[in-house]
Design a protein around this motif. Structure first.
Motif, PDB file in Angstrom:
ATOM      1  N   THR A   1      18.199  69.648   4.192  1.00  0.00           N
ATOM      2  CA  THR A   1      18.247  68.880   2.952  1.00  0.00           C
ATOM      3  C   THR A   1      19.511  68.046   2.953  1.00  0.00           C
ATOM      4  OG1 THR A   1      19.384  70.653   1.823  1.00  0.00           O
ATOM      5  CG2 THR A   1      16.984  70.638   1.668  1.00  0.00           C
ATOM      6  N   ALA A   2      19.428  66.932   2.349  1.00  0.00           N
ATOM      7  CA  ALA A   2      20.593  66.043   2.293  1.00  0.00           C
ATOM      8  C   ALA A   2      21.615  66.632   1.330  1.00  0.00           C
ATOM      9  CB  ALA A   2      20.163  64.656   1.835  1.00  0.00           C
ATOM     10  N   PRO A   3      22.888  66.610   1.701  1.00  0.00           N
ATOM     11  CA  PRO A   3      23.901  67.159   0.797  1.00  0.00           C
ATOM     12  C   PRO A   3      24.029  66.286  -0.460  1.00  0.00           C
ATOM     13  CG  PRO A   3      24.955  66.115   2.680  1.00  0.00           C
ATOM     14  CD  PRO A   3      23.462  66.074   2.912  1.00  0.00           C
ATOM     15  N   ASN A   4      24.427  66.949  -1.551  1.00  0.00           N
ATOM     16  CA  ASN A   4      24.644  66.215  -2.804  1.00  0.00           C
ATOM     17  C   ASN A   4      25.849  65.297  -2.666  1.00  0.00           C
ATOM     18  OD1 ASN A   4      22.550  67.494  -4.132  1.00  0.00           O
ATOM     19  ND2 ASN A   4      23.870  69.110  -4.966  1.00  0.00           N
ATOM     20  N   PRO A   5      25.862  64.173  -3.405  1.00  0.00           N
ATOM     21  CA  PRO A   5      27.076  63.337  -3.387  1.00  0.00           C
ATOM     22  C   PRO A   5      28.246  64.122  -4.001  1.00  0.00           C
ATOM     23  CG  PRO A   5      25.281  62.302  -4.627  1.00  0.00           C
ATOM     24  CD  PRO A   5      24.817  63.636  -4.199  1.00  0.00           C
ATOM     25  N   TRP A   6      29.467  63.701  -3.686  1.00  0.00           N
ATOM     26  CA  TRP A   6      30.662  64.461  -4.113  1.00  0.00           C
ATOM     27  C   TRP A   6      30.751  64.608  -5.617  1.00  0.00           C
ATOM     28  CZ3 TRP A   6      34.406  62.633  -7.324  1.00  0.00           C
ATOM     29  CH2 TRP A   6      34.420  61.261  -7.574  1.00  0.00           C
ATOM     30  N   TYR A   7      30.326  63.604  -6.371  1.00  0.00           N
ATOM     31  CA  TYR A   7      30.455  63.649  -7.829  1.00  0.00           C
ATOM     32  C   TYR A   7      29.447  64.601  -8.477  1.00  0.00           C
ATOM     33  CZ  TYR A   7      26.828  60.082  -7.329  1.00  0.00           C
ATOM     34  OH  TYR A   7      25.699  59.404  -6.976  1.00  0.00           O
ATOM     35  N   ARG A   8      28.521  65.118  -7.702  1.00  0.00           N
ATOM     36  CA  ARG A   8      27.583  66.102  -8.235  1.00  0.00           C
ATOM     37  C   ARG A   8      28.005  67.538  -7.896  1.00  0.00           C
ATOM     38  NH1 ARG A   8      22.167  64.307  -9.938  1.00  0.00           N
ATOM     39  NH2 ARG A   8      22.255  62.052  -9.879  1.00  0.00           N
ATOM     40  N   GLU A   9      29.090  67.679  -7.207  1.00  0.00           N
ATOM     41  CA  GLU A   9      29.624  68.994  -6.858  1.00  0.00           C
ATOM     42  C   GLU A   9      30.651  69.405  -7.918  1.00  0.00           C
ATOM     43  OE1 GLU A   9      28.732  71.018  -4.401  1.00  0.00           O
ATOM     44  OE2 GLU A   9      27.271  69.599  -3.603  1.00  0.00           O
ATOM     45  N   PRO A  10      30.746  70.689  -8.304  1.00  0.00           N
ATOM     46  CA  PRO A  10      31.693  71.114  -9.340  1.00  0.00           C
ATOM     47  C   PRO A  10      33.145  71.180  -8.860  1.00  0.00           C
ATOM     48  CG  PRO A  10      30.422  72.997  -8.571  1.00  0.00           C
ATOM     49  CD  PRO A  10      29.855  71.776  -7.897  1.00  0.00           C
ATOM     50  N   TRP A  11      33.385  71.426  -7.602  1.00  0.00           N
ATOM     51  CA  TRP A  11      34.754  71.647  -7.130  1.00  0.00           C
ATOM     52  C   TRP A  11      35.659  70.419  -7.245  1.00  0.00           C
ATOM     53  CZ3 TRP A  11      36.398  76.243  -7.172  1.00  0.00           C
ATOM     54  CH2 TRP A  11      35.516  77.305  -6.962  1.00  0.00           C
ATOM     55  N   PRO A  12      35.247  69.230  -6.911  1.00  0.00           N
ATOM     56  CA  PRO A  12      36.160  68.090  -7.087  1.00  0.00           C
ATOM     57  C   PRO A  12      36.566  67.891  -8.555  1.00  0.00           C
ATOM     58  CG  PRO A  12      34.351  67.463  -5.652  1.00  0.00           C
ATOM     59  CD  PRO A  12      34.039  68.830  -6.202  1.00  0.00           C
ATOM     60  N   TRP A  13      35.596  68.103  -9.456  1.00  0.00           N
ATOM     61  CA  TRP A  13      35.906  67.935 -10.885  1.00  0.00           C
ATOM     62  C   TRP A  13      36.861  69.023 -11.367  1.00  0.00           C
ATOM     63  CZ3 TRP A  13      35.067  63.426 -12.618  1.00  0.00           C
ATOM     64  CH2 TRP A  13      34.015  62.666 -12.124  1.00  0.00           C
ATOM     65  N   LEU A  14      36.676  70.217 -10.892  1.00  0.00           N
ATOM     66  CA  LEU A  14      37.562  71.309 -11.269  1.00  0.00           C
ATOM     67  C   LEU A  14      38.981  71.045 -10.760  1.00  0.00           C
ATOM     68  CD1 LEU A  14      37.794  74.089 -12.595  1.00  0.00           C
ATOM     69  CD2 LEU A  14      37.301  75.099 -10.359  1.00  0.00           C
ATOM     70  N   LEU A  15      39.091  70.574  -9.542  1.00  0.00           N
ATOM     71  CA  LEU A  15      40.410  70.291  -8.973  1.00  0.00           C
ATOM     72  C   LEU A  15      41.082  69.096  -9.653  1.00  0.00           C
ATOM     73  CD1 LEU A  15      39.673  70.897  -5.189  1.00  0.00           C
ATOM     74  CD2 LEU A  15      40.957  72.364  -6.760  1.00  0.00           C
ATOM     75  N   MET A  16      40.319  68.131 -10.109  1.00  0.00           N
ATOM     76  CA  MET A  16      40.895  66.953 -10.768  1.00  0.00           C
ATOM     77  C   MET A  16      41.225  67.203 -12.238  1.00  0.00           C
ATOM     78  SD  MET A  16      38.885  63.652  -9.262  1.00  0.00           S
ATOM     79  CE  MET A  16      37.236  64.271  -9.502  1.00  0.00           C
ATOM     80  N   SER A  17      40.623  68.213 -12.844  1.00  0.00           N
ATOM     81  CA  SER A  17      40.844  68.439 -14.275  1.00  0.00           C
ATOM     82  C   SER A  17      42.288  68.852 -14.580  1.00  0.00           C
ATOM     83  CB  SER A  17      39.857  69.483 -14.808  1.00  0.00           C
ATOM     84  OG  SER A  17      40.113  70.747 -14.210  1.00  0.00           O
ATOM     85  N   GLY A  18      42.920  69.636 -13.724  1.00  0.00           N
ATOM     86  CA  GLY A  18      44.317  70.053 -13.960  1.00  0.00           C
ATOM     87  C   GLY A  18      45.268  68.866 -14.052  1.00  0.00           C
ATOM     88  N   PRO A  19      45.336  68.008 -13.026  1.00  0.00           N
ATOM     89  CA  PRO A  19      46.214  66.838 -13.126  1.00  0.00           C
ATOM     90  C   PRO A  19      45.839  65.897 -14.277  1.00  0.00           C
ATOM     91  CG  PRO A  19      45.629  67.228 -10.849  1.00  0.00           C
ATOM     92  CD  PRO A  19      44.798  68.169 -11.680  1.00  0.00           C
ATOM     93  N   ALA A  20      44.550  65.788 -14.598  1.00  0.00           N
ATOM     94  CA  ALA A  20      44.141  64.916 -15.704  1.00  0.00           C
ATOM     95  C   ALA A  20      44.680  65.441 -17.035  1.00  0.00           C
ATOM     96  CB  ALA A  20      42.618  64.802 -15.747  1.00  0.00           C
ATOM     97  N   VAL A  21      44.639  66.747 -17.236  1.00  0.00           N
ATOM     98  CA  VAL A  21      45.177  67.340 -18.467  1.00  0.00           C
ATOM     99  C   VAL A  21      46.681  67.094 -18.548  1.00  0.00           C
ATOM    100  CG1 VAL A  21      45.635  69.555 -19.610  1.00  0.00           C
ATOM    101  CG2 VAL A  21      43.360  69.049 -18.738  1.00  0.00           C
ATOM    102  N   VAL A  22      47.385  67.211 -17.443  1.00  0.00           N
ATOM    103  CA  VAL A  22      48.837  66.986 -17.425  1.00  0.00           C
ATOM    104  C   VAL A  22      49.158  65.526 -17.766  1.00  0.00           C
ATOM    105  CG1 VAL A  22      50.875  66.957 -15.938  1.00  0.00           C
ATOM    106  CG2 VAL A  22      49.301  68.894 -15.854  1.00  0.00           C
TER     107      VAL A  22
END
Length: 185
Positions: A7-28
Motif C-alpha cells: 500500500t502506498a504510504p500516507n503523506p506526511w501531513y496525514r501522520e500524527p507524529w510530525p504534528w505532535l512534534l511541531m505542536s511544542g515549538p508552536a505553543v512556545v
C-alpha cells in the motif's frame, strides 16, 4: 496463496507524529508573542524614573516621622467595610485630640493604580471618611495632616475577612517628648 499487496504510504501531513512534534515549538512561539504583548502594553508601577529625587523624598518622609514621634501622635483607624466608612481618632502625647484637616491614604504595595486618598471630615468622635473598595493584598495606611508636616503609617493585609481596628504610629521607634502641634503650617 495470497500475496501481500504494497500500500502506498500516507503523506506526511496525514501522520500524527510530525504534528505532535511541531505542536511544542508552536505553543512556545504563541506564548512568546503573548508575553511580548503583555510586556509592551502594561505599565510597570514599581520602576521610578528619577532615583535621586526619590532618595531626597525619603529624607523628607523620615523627618515627618520624627515630628509625629516628638508630638507623641497615635491614631486608631476603624474600618466599616459594610457601610464603606472609616473612623479615625488621633491623640497627642498629652491625651488631647488633634484638630485640623487630615487625609488617609490607602497605598497598594505593588499597584499604584489601586491607591486612593480619603479626605477625612471632623466629627464629635474624631474623623470619618468614605472607604473605597480595597482589593485583596498588602496595603500601606498613611495618615497625615493637610500641610504634610507629619505622618503615621501602618501596613495591613486585606483579605476576605473584616479588617480589625488599626493602631497607627510613627515609622521609627522613639520616645515622645510631648511637643504639641498647631494647625498652621
Amino acid at each position: 496463496m495470497k500475496t501481500a499487496t504494497a500500500t502506498a504510504p500516507n503523506p506526511w501531513y496525514r501522520e500524527p507524529w510530525p504534528w505532535l512534534l511541531m505542536s511544542g515549538p508552536a505553543v512556545v512561539v504563541v506564548a512568546g508573542f503573548i508575553t511580548l504583548y503583555l510586556a509592551v502594553s502594561g505599565q510597570d508601577g514599581l520602576v521610578v524614573d528619577d532615583y535621586y529625587k526619590q532618595g531626597k523624598a525619603i529624607n523628607q518622609a523620615l523627618h515627618r516621622d520624627d515630628i509625629a514621634r516628638q508630638a507623641g501622635l497615635t491614631a486608631t483607624v476603624a474600618f466599616d467595610q459594610a457601610q464603606d466608612r472609616v473612623q479615625v481618632t488621633v491623640k497627642q502625647a498629652d491625651g488631647s485630640n488633634l484638630t485640623g484637616a487630615l487625609t488617609l491614604s490607602m497605598v497598594h504595595a505593588t499597584r499604584s493604580g489601586f491607591d486612593s486618598v480619603i479626605n477625612l471630615s471632623p466629627t464629635a468622635n474624631g474623623y470619618t471618611g468614605k472607604l473605597p473598595a480595597l482589593r485583596t493584598g498588602k496595603w500601606n495606611v498613611l495618615l497625615e495632616d493637610k500641610y504634610k508636616q507629619w505622618r503615621l503609617q501602618q501596613e495591613i493585609n486585606v483579605g476576605t475577612a473584616a479588617l480589625p481596628p488599626l493602631e497607627l504610629r510613627p515609622a521609627a521607634a522613639g520616645s515622645p517628648t510631648g511637643t504639641k502641634l498647631s494647625d498652621a503650617p
